[in-house]
Design a protein around this motif. Structure first.
Motif, PDB file in Angstrom:
ATOM      1  N   GLU A  28      -4.367 -57.926  23.403  1.00 39.38           N
ATOM      2  CA  GLU A  28      -3.788 -57.117  24.480  1.00 39.38           C
ATOM      3  C   GLU A  28      -4.286 -57.584  25.845  1.00 39.38           C
ATOM      4  N   GLY A  78     -17.291 -55.177  30.508  1.00 37.35           N
ATOM      5  CA  GLY A  78     -16.923 -56.496  30.032  1.00 37.35           C
ATOM      6  C   GLY A  78     -18.070 -57.252  29.403  1.00 37.35           C
ATOM      7  N   ALA A  94      -8.837 -52.704  40.102  1.00 37.32           N
ATOM      8  CA  ALA A  94     -10.087 -52.548  39.357  1.00 37.32           C
ATOM      9  C   ALA A  94      -9.955 -51.459  38.294  1.00 37.32           C
ATOM     10  N   GLU A  95      -9.265 -50.384  38.623  1.00 44.58           N
ATOM     11  CA  GLU A  95      -9.085 -49.302  37.646  1.00 44.58           C
ATOM     12  C   GLU A  95      -8.252 -49.781  36.463  1.00 44.58           C
ATOM     13  N   GLU A  96      -7.215 -50.527  36.766  1.00 41.23           N
ATOM     14  CA  GLU A  96      -6.392 -51.085  35.690  1.00 41.23           C
ATOM     15  C   GLU A  96      -7.227 -52.017  34.815  1.00 41.23           C
ATOM     16  N   GLN A 117      -9.558 -44.508  29.009  1.00 37.89           N
ATOM     17  CA  GLN A 117     -10.669 -45.086  29.755  1.00 37.89           C
ATOM     18  C   GLN A 117     -10.954 -44.213  30.960  1.00 37.89           C
ATOM     19  N   LEU A 144     -10.742 -53.734  29.956  1.00 38.88           N
ATOM     20  CA  LEU A 144     -12.066 -54.127  29.469  1.00 38.88           C
ATOM     21  C   LEU A 144     -12.636 -53.112  28.492  1.00 38.88           C
ATOM     22  N   GLY A 145     -12.370 -51.847  28.760  1.00 33.91           N
ATOM     23  CA  GLY A 145     -12.990 -50.817  27.936  1.00 33.91           C
ATOM     24  C   GLY A 145     -12.228 -50.503  26.672  1.00 33.91           C
ATOM     25  N   ARG A 146     -10.887 -50.650  26.712  1.00 35.04           N
ATOM     26  CA  ARG A 146     -10.104 -50.079  25.631  1.00 35.04           C
ATOM     27  C   ARG A 146      -9.072 -50.984  24.990  1.00 35.04           C
ATOM     28  N   LYS A 147      -8.901 -52.212  25.490  1.00 40.64           N
ATOM     29  CA  LYS A 147      -7.869 -53.043  24.885  1.00 40.64           C
ATOM     30  C   LYS A 147      -8.469 -54.114  23.970  1.00 40.64           C
ATOM     31  N   MET A 207     -10.484 -51.971  34.348  1.00 38.48           N
ATOM     32  CA  MET A 207     -11.452 -51.211  33.543  1.00 38.48           C
ATOM     33  C   MET A 207     -10.811 -50.741  32.244  1.00 38.48           C
ATOM     34  N   LEU A 208      -9.549 -50.342  32.332  1.00 39.90           N
ATOM     35  CA  LEU A 208      -8.827 -49.915  31.128  1.00 39.90           C
ATOM     36  C   LEU A 208      -8.731 -51.063  30.133  1.00 39.90           C
ATOM     37  N   GLY A 239     -13.586 -60.250  29.684  1.00 37.03           N
ATOM     38  CA  GLY A 239     -14.680 -59.748  28.863  1.00 37.03           C
ATOM     39  C   GLY A 239     -14.653 -60.314  27.461  1.00 37.03           C
ATOM     40  N   LEU A 240     -14.216 -61.576  27.326  1.00 37.03           N
ATOM     41  CA  LEU A 240     -14.131 -62.241  26.024  1.00 37.03           C
ATOM     42  C   LEU A 240     -14.825 -63.597  26.114  1.00 37.03           C
TER      43      LEU A 240
END
Lengths: 229, 229
Positions: B156, A150, B142-144, A78, B149-152, B146-147, B189-190
């Motif tokens: 997860e 999101g 926030a960086e954590e 990411q 939201l974008g990739r898990k 983003m990871l 984001g779900l």
DNA sequence: CGGGTAATTGAGACCGGTCAAACTCTGTGG
DNA sequence: CCACAGAGTTTGACCGGTCTCAATTACCCG
């Protein structure tokens, strides 16, 4: 990594820019002769620092571009931010760098020792405030990006990306994208194929046009903004 | 909004906590008699401040919990962070608040005028550094996120959420989740259905157990960590 | 002209979303 | 004490957007 090939590749994306940036973008570091800055160049793909390493320096892009990313154990990536000329990053205060930073193309950066930044901040409240402001700006960007990751569709994310880059690249005096589809996908939380399909759709609808893969012309910014939810 | 109903609702989630927080969590504001802080209470769902409003105050949760979110025009919502007792937020330096903040349950906060914080920061470099550190901590979170939201994957994300809350709730002396499935979904984001299905799967595999919807017991933290990619 | 990387395009699978119904919990009032 | 109401949660069936895998094309530089 600083090969002739990399250099030639990068040069075509920095036409006639030389070392001169738009007024003011370097003002923060320029105005402080007591802060010793050194310049450093990185070739395309070269790493500035890795996640977890001690954060001994702060960085400012002079020219070129940088991607900042985090990795999962299985390779999923990411990208949290792209940094363009004028941007300052690497100000990770606690426990080392939280992301890895790599040059996207041939990139020149200024570095400042964190210790001397902290000393300057302790001596001058304005500097401290300015440093805080930079971090707050990065946080604001991250919050906006969380909303994209999101809650936005693929098309909305790509539209937002194009509008963001349109703004920032022109501010930095750059005329084409420093990153490829894979990087765009990893920034937007999409696969490169989905990015490509979204761009194709925007082109079919006449909203954008292509000179080549990295030179995208925004033909209708208002329709693009409308797509950005 | 501060109704008897709300109060009763909240009370059961703050058993025997009273106004006492774990040692040290309020140290930052406690140690400075020159900073005038006032306390304020908000009922469940009540708004502390809205996106775009001028950021005249900084906030610290004394007890209860707060959600910070951004909205799209069609109502899609992304919660960027939950704030628990001890957490400081609202430090939006430029251009007003970038998110809306609402109490999740009956919540007590301390507020400090931003101007007096800035004055204290100008007078004392340690304060300035501490404020910067808070913002840097929020950026790291926030960086954590983003990871995630974008990739898990959904599972997860839910695993990561449970581990994060397990840690933070116990630090704050809270024993059950202050937010419902809808809030968890908007944080991860779900949809709330996907959150519920993921939790059901974790329960079926014996990784978590339920007392009720808001009291989740982690039966196997290592397997949960393994799921968190 | 040829080699290699990046980008595009297509077909099919799958994860998570959507819509809808049933269930649980809690507090309320008969 | 129990019936009821309402919100929150769970569960089911189906749909669709995005991913995956694969083939083709475009582009840049030798």
């Amino acid at each position: 990594m600083l090969t002739k090939q990399n250099f030639a590749h990068a040069r075509c994306f920095l036409p006639a820019l030389g070392d001169i940036l738009p007024e003011g973008t370097l003002a923060f570091l320029n105005g402080r002769p007591d802060l010793v800055t050194t310049e450093h160049a990185y070739g395309a793909g070269e790493e500035l620092f890795g996640e977890g390493e001690p954060a001994d320096y702060a960085y400012q892009v002079v020219r070129g571009a940088v991607r900042s990313y985090k990795l999962l154990s299985d390779g999923r990536r990411q990208i949290g931010a792209f940094y363009l000329p004028g941007d300052i990053f690497g100000l990770d205060l606690v426990g080392g760098h939280s992301s890895t930073a790599e040059a996207l193309i041939l990139t020149k950066v200024r570095t400042v020792r964190r210790r001397s930044l902290e000393a300057a901040a302790a001596a001058d409240p304005d500097v401290a405030c300015e440093l805080w402001r930079m971090t707050a700006g990065n946080l604001r960007h991250a919050e906006e990006h969380m909303l994209r990751l999101g809650r936005k569709t693929a098309l909305e994310r790509v539209a937002a990306f194009l509008l963001e880059m349109d703004q920032r690249l022109s501010n930095a005096g750059m005329s084409s994208l420093p990153m490829g589809r894979h990087d765009i996908g990893d920034y937007l939380g999409l696969t490169l194929e989905t990015v490509s399909r979204s761009l194709a759709r925007l082109q079919k609808e006449g909203i954008v046009g292509f000179c080549n893969a990295r030179q995208i012309v925004l033909r209708n910014r208002s329709r693009l903004s409308a797509l950005d939810a």
